[in-house]
Design a protein around this motif. Structure first.
Motif, PDB file in Angstrom:
ATOM      1  N   SER A  68       0.856  -1.188   0.000  1.00  0.00           N
ATOM      2  CA  SER A  68       0.000   0.000   0.000  1.00  0.00           C
ATOM      3  C   SER A  68       0.893   1.240   0.000  1.00  0.00           C
ATOM      4  O   SER A  68       1.788   1.367   0.838  1.00  0.00           O
ATOM      5  N   GLN A  69       0.630   2.148  -0.962  1.00  0.00           N
ATOM      6  CA  GLN A  69       1.458   3.333  -1.145  1.00  0.00           C
ATOM      7  C   GLN A  69       0.587   4.562  -1.405  1.00  0.00           C
ATOM      8  O   GLN A  69      -0.608   4.443  -1.692  1.00  0.00           O
ATOM      9  N   SER A 106      -1.613 -15.331  15.184  1.00  0.00           N
ATOM     10  CA  SER A 106      -1.488 -14.420  14.054  1.00  0.00           C
ATOM     11  C   SER A 106      -0.159 -13.682  14.133  1.00  0.00           C
ATOM     12  O   SER A 106       0.347 -13.383  15.216  1.00  0.00           O
ATOM     13  N   ILE A 107       0.400 -13.423  12.971  1.00  0.00           N
ATOM     14  CA  ILE A 107       1.613 -12.616  12.874  1.00  0.00           C
ATOM     15  C   ILE A 107       1.447 -11.674  11.690  1.00  0.00           C
ATOM     16  O   ILE A 107       0.906 -12.058  10.649  1.00  0.00           O
ATOM     17  N   GLN A 108       1.866 -10.435  11.858  1.00  0.00           N
ATOM     18  CA  GLN A 108       1.719  -9.450  10.790  1.00  0.00           C
ATOM     19  C   GLN A 108       2.895  -8.484  10.832  1.00  0.00           C
ATOM     20  O   GLN A 108       3.512  -8.271  11.878  1.00  0.00           O
ATOM     21  N   GLY A 109       3.201  -7.905   9.665  1.00  0.00           N
ATOM     22  CA  GLY A 109       4.263  -6.923   9.607  1.00  0.00           C
ATOM     23  C   GLY A 109       3.929  -5.692  10.424  1.00  0.00           C
ATOM     24  O   GLY A 109       2.762  -5.403  10.704  1.00  0.00           O
ATOM     25  N   GLY A 110       4.944  -4.959  10.815  1.00  0.00           N
ATOM     26  CA  GLY A 110       4.739  -3.784  11.640  1.00  0.00           C
ATOM     27  C   GLY A 110       4.266  -2.582  10.841  1.00  0.00           C
ATOM     28  O   GLY A 110       4.299  -2.567   9.604  1.00  0.00           O
ATOM     29  N   LEU A 111       3.814  -1.553  11.559  1.00  0.00           N
ATOM     30  CA  LEU A 111       3.431  -0.301  10.923  1.00  0.00           C
ATOM     31  C   LEU A 111       4.655   0.401  10.340  1.00  0.00           C
ATOM     32  O   LEU A 111       5.794   0.200  10.787  1.00  0.00           O
ATOM     33  N   ARG A 112       4.421   1.221   9.346  1.00  0.00           N
ATOM     34  CA  ARG A 112       5.484   2.043   8.783  1.00  0.00           C
ATOM     35  C   ARG A 112       5.713   3.271   9.677  1.00  0.00           C
ATOM     36  O   ARG A 112       4.807   3.709  10.390  1.00  0.00           O
ATOM     37  N   TYR A 113       6.924   3.841   9.624  1.00  0.00           N
ATOM     38  CA  TYR A 113       7.191   5.052  10.396  1.00  0.00           C
ATOM     39  C   TYR A 113       8.253   5.899   9.705  1.00  0.00           C
ATOM     40  O   TYR A 113       8.998   5.428   8.825  1.00  0.00           O
ATOM     41  N   THR A 114       8.284   7.165  10.111  1.00  0.00           N
ATOM     42  CA  THR A 114       9.256   8.122   9.587  1.00  0.00           C
ATOM     43  C   THR A 114      10.361   8.328  10.620  1.00  0.00           C
ATOM     44  O   THR A 114      10.067   8.570  11.796  1.00  0.00           O
ATOM     45  N   PRO A 115      11.643   8.217  10.241  1.00  0.00           N
ATOM     46  CA  PRO A 115      12.733   8.390  11.213  1.00  0.00           C
ATOM     47  C   PRO A 115      12.735   9.785  11.837  1.00  0.00           C
ATOM     48  O   PRO A 115      12.354  10.771  11.201  1.00  0.00           O
ATOM     49  N   LYS A 146       4.545  13.942  -6.542  1.00  0.00           N
ATOM     50  CA  LYS A 146       4.448  12.766  -7.406  1.00  0.00           C
ATOM     51  C   LYS A 146       5.458  11.670  -7.048  1.00  0.00           C
ATOM     52  O   LYS A 146       5.797  10.822  -7.883  1.00  0.00           O
ATOM     53  N   VAL A 147       5.893  11.620  -5.799  1.00  0.00           N
ATOM     54  CA  VAL A 147       6.792  10.571  -5.324  1.00  0.00           C
ATOM     55  C   VAL A 147       5.976   9.534  -4.574  1.00  0.00           C
ATOM     56  O   VAL A 147       5.254   9.863  -3.623  1.00  0.00           O
ATOM     57  N   TRP A 148       6.088   8.259  -4.979  1.00  0.00           N
ATOM     58  CA  TRP A 148       5.365   7.180  -4.280  1.00  0.00           C
ATOM     59  C   TRP A 148       6.067   6.841  -2.973  1.00  0.00           C
ATOM     60  O   TRP A 148       7.285   6.625  -2.951  1.00  0.00           O
ATOM     61  N   ARG A 149       5.286   6.820  -1.895  1.00  0.00           N
ATOM     62  CA  ARG A 149       5.792   6.460  -0.569  1.00  0.00           C
ATOM     63  C   ARG A 149       4.900   5.397   0.044  1.00  0.00           C
ATOM     64  O   ARG A 149       3.757   5.197  -0.372  1.00  0.00           O
ATOM     65  N   ASN A 150       5.401   4.730   1.065  1.00  0.00           N
ATOM     66  CA  ASN A 150       4.610   3.708   1.752  1.00  0.00           C
ATOM     67  C   ASN A 150       3.541   4.359   2.605  1.00  0.00           C
ATOM     68  O   ASN A 150       3.756   5.423   3.192  1.00  0.00           O
TER      69      ASN A 150
END
Length: 800
Positions: free
Chosen positions: A652-653, A694-703, A659-663
């Motif tokens: 999902s992006q 259940s196991i799922q990937g973590g949330l995205r974050y900005t440094p 016009k830059v695709w990000r997560n």
């Protein structure tokens, strides 16, 4: 002596007769699935038992006495209609089993084909749906581990649906929870979760809906029909069940996390009128004091109350009066000094939320296969939150001197105040007609008028003078959202069907119109196998505060934002290996446009919304894309065993004006779930053990920009909001999190009462998911904060 023996034999016969009269009861109605008209003379039988059958009367009612409790298959047939097969229906205990059966008119000539029975697990409540939706059976789903009588947590077991261990917010295929819609009794409502929108949009702790009151409902994850508007990721179409119209039944449940009471029964046996009410009180104080849960100072107390009165009439149709009320309060206790490492640790969150839905619905059969449903309702959600911080010791120049030391014990500094009050008047009407056996049409309209009073104020940094507080939103006004639809189901043959429709939406505030085609098809080339394809254009209104952000000059720069839109495309394949083992494969693509995004270098996008208020100018120039696939292998209950495993892989992006695709924030990448359970009938008693992993990937974050944070602290500027590296927005992902739920219950059935003793453990291993990063004032480094709650509910339930 001979006479004495005769009397003894007679007594034994009487006792045996009494025992036989204490048989389990199965009853209900058989109706037309489209019009709801009763079908007179339909046959209902218990497949496994010889002679256990009945024929419906003039009102479509049937009643079957069953001598031995257990799980059975219920088959219903009627001339000119598809047979129905309801599998694994549990008939055991003092509570009557009321099974209402909806038969669909046969679309083919009997001489052309052998009509296969429609199994209850293979179709949605809405008869015009061919793809993108599944039916949530309350009886079936209640066996899932960690359900907590919460339908929202039950659907978390479905492929493509992710959630958190400490909440009931539903993210579908990487979309934010607020992108989906809840409907109750035919009208759109606020997300009915406790503490909804208080911390982040569309989230909440646990649903105010209760599986003791909810009937079979539909859950849609893509390409939903034209009946459903104002949603971009999914729809949960909830139906409240009517109460038992022949006898009074009650449920009392006492537990370590929740206490609840359900009452139902007839209002008048002559008219078949009935009632059902449920009250629940939940708290964290007791389980925290017992050492079962570490709430980290958060005190949560919540109540909910739901009801439905079902009032059938002879000629004027059926009226229903229904409602749902939620009352929530939260307070953050001051934590120990040794645990304070950031400004957030020294925060105090005081909030309350009141939510109410009250409505009346009417359904009538107009003859010649016409059905008309109308609902009018009032829905409100009022939220008030004060965010305060305990003082940290500073020197005369305002520079932080000792990060771990408080000022005065009770000194608190106000950081922000928010008010989100919205009241809605709702109206929905829908007509359905089975024009021929091959053509079903549905059309209708919905209007929601929204009155709102919104205010959000905040200081720029912690411990600032309260007189410097800025107001970002301050608006009291009203607006509306109108929609209309037309949907058609065309059964072209016994193997091929199409569903075609169109929806139109009008948002009064921005004068924006959206016309949205919907189309799907289903092909069944062989017995037990099917292919389906669906497309839909969808739109939705953002949370109203988005439109009323005020810039520094006081201008409402977002007021002209239009509807957010998205194209949905989904392909599905289903194959039945056996009657009880089914494989489902879904592939999906979603492309969003006219998505509100930030300007002037901002990387903000509403699909990443995490906090309750929007505080920057936006334009409808963003895009999103969500794509991937799900695979599910499900074993329906057979011989007491049931199980399911599913795996989802997706991306999902979003992109803004640059016009830059990000997560996207909820781009977890993958999720895997496996659940199963076993049920044993021990005489009349029932032992059930179920578990889910259940196991799922973590949330995205900005440094976080560490050097910039250190410079701020050195200058005496203490702020809980970090300074982010905006050029790396959502480029990082937290580690995956796994959660284990476990439920063990034992039900003791007696003639007039049933006792259940159970352990229902949500997240029994106390797993915590990384959710955000903060600047640690003690070390000058970045720390990852985690969230998650283990909620062990040990309860005793009494059915009587």
């Amino acid at each position: 002596m001979k006479q004495m023996k005769l009397w003894m034999h007679a007594a034994i016969l009487i006792i045996c007769g009494t025992v036989s009269m204490q048989a389990e009861t199965l009853r209900g109605t058989v109706k037309d699935a489209i019009t709801g008209e009763p079908l007179i003379g339909a046959t209902v039988r218990v497949v496994e038992l010889q002679g256990a059958a009945a024929v419906t009367d003039i009102d479509g009612n049937y009643l079957i006495n069953i001598s031995q409790g257990g799980r059975y298959t219920i088959e219903s047939t009627y001339i000119g209609y598809e047979p129905s097969m309801m599998k694994e229906i549990l008939i055991s205990g003092v509570k009557e089993v009321v099974l209402d059966i909806a038969l669909r008119e046969n679309s083919t000539e009997l001489k052309e084909v052998v009509v296969r029975p429609r199994v209850n697990k293979e179709s949605t409540v809405n008869p015009a749906v061919l793809t993108g939706g599944v039916m949530l059976s309350m009886e079936e789903a209640s066996r899932f581990a960690g359900g907590a009588n919460d339908p929202a947590r039950l659907v978390m077991a479905f492929a493509g649906v992710s959630g958190e261990a400490d909440g009931s917010g539903l993210s579908i295929h990487g979309n934010a929870p607020e992108r989906m819609q809840y409907r109750i009794e035919g009208v759109e409502v606020f997300t009915p979760n406790h503490y909804n929108d208080m911390w982040n949009a569309g989230y909440g702790l646990i649903s105010g809906l209760n599986s003791n009151v909810i009937g079979n409902s539909d859950f849609f994850t893509s390409t939903f029909n034209a009946n459903y508007s104002n949603a971009l990721s999914g729809v949960f179409d909830v139906k409240m069940r009517p109460g038992n119209n022949s006898k009074h039944e009650n449920i009392l449940q006492l537990g370590s996390a929740f206490e609840e009471l359900t009452l139902e029964g007839p209002l008048s046996k002559k008219s078949n009128a009935s009632y059902i009410v449920n009250y629940r009180y939940g708290f964290t104080a007791l389980i925290s004091q017992l050492g079962l849960v570490d709430t980290e100072g958060d005190q949560l107390n919540f109540q909910d109350f739901s009801w439905k009165l079902n009032l059938p009439t002879k000629k004027a149709g059926t009226f229903s009066i229904f409602g749902l009320a939620l009352l929530d309060k939260t307070h953050t206790d001051r934590i120990d000094l040794k645990d304070v490492h950031s400004a957030y640790d020294a925060s105090n969150f005081n909030g309350d939320m009141t939510q109410l839905l009250a409505g009346i619905s009417h359904k009538i059969h107009l003859g010649n296969k016409w059905s008309w449903n109308t609902t009018a309702a009032y829905n409100m959600q009022h939220i008030g939150v004060d965010n305060l911080y305990y003082g940290l010791e500073r020197d005369a120049n305002g520079v932080l001197k000792t990060p771990l030391a408080f000022e005065e014990p009770e000194t608190q500094y106000l950081f922000s105040k928010q008010k989100q009050n919205e009241d809605r008047l709702l109206f929905n009407t829908e007509l359905s007609k089975q024009i021929t056996g091959k053509w079903l049409t549905q059309f209708g309209a919905e209007y929601s008028h929204r009155f709102f009073d919104l205010k959000y104020s905040s200081v720029d940094y912690l411990y600032a003078d309260p007189s410097t507080m800025k107001t970002y939103t301050d608006m009291k006004d009203d607006t509306g959202l109108a929609s209309a639809f037309w949907q058609n189901l065309l059964t072209l043959s016994d193997k091929f069907s199409m569903s075609l429709g169109v929806a139109a939406n009008y948002f009064v505030l921005s004068d924006d119109v959206s016309v949205e085609p919907r189309a799907s098809m289903k092909w069944q080339p062989y017995n037990g196998g099917s292919f389906s394809l669906g497309y839909g254009l969808h739109s939705m209104v953002e949370k109203l505060d988005t439109y009323f952000y005020r810039d520094e000059t006081g201008r409402l720069v977002n007021k002209d934002l239009g509807l957010s839109k998205a194209h949905h495309l989904q392909f599905s394949y289903s194959h039945k290996f056996t009657d009880n083992l089914n494989l489902r494969l879904n592939m999906f693509y979603q492309y969003g446009f006219d998505t509100p995004v930030g300007i002037n270098g901002s990387t903000y996008c509403v699909t990443n919304r995490f906090y309750a208020y929007t505080d920057e100018p936006l334009v409808n120039k963003g895009n999103t894309r969500n794509y991937g696939g799900d695979i599910t292998l499900e074993h329906y209950m057979s011989h007491g065993f049931f199980g399911q495993t599913n795996f989802s892989l997706y991306k999902s992006q979003y992109r803004g004006v640059d016009k830059v695709w990000r997560n996207q924030l909820y781009d977890r990448g993958f999720m895997f779930k496996i659940l199963g359970g076993k049920e044993w009938m021990i005489g009349k008693n029932v032992l059930n053990v179920s578990a889910k992993y259940s196991i799922q990937g973590g949330l995205r974050y900005t440094p976080i920009d560490v050097e910039a944070m250190r410079a701020n602290v050195a200058a005496g500027i203490i702020n809980d909001d970090p300074i982010y590296k905006e050029n790396e927005a959502f480029s990082k992902r937290f580690k995956p999190t796994s959660v284990v739920d476990l439920t063990v219950s034992y039900k003791i059935n007696r003639r007039k009462v049933s006792h259940t003793i159970a352990f229902e453990g949500l997240n029994i291993l106390d797993a915590e998911a990384p959710q955000w990063q903060r600047y640690d004032l003690a070390t000058g480094e970045i720390r990852t904060d985690k969230a998650g709650i283990s909620l062990p509910n040990i309860f005793y339930r009494l059915d009587f």
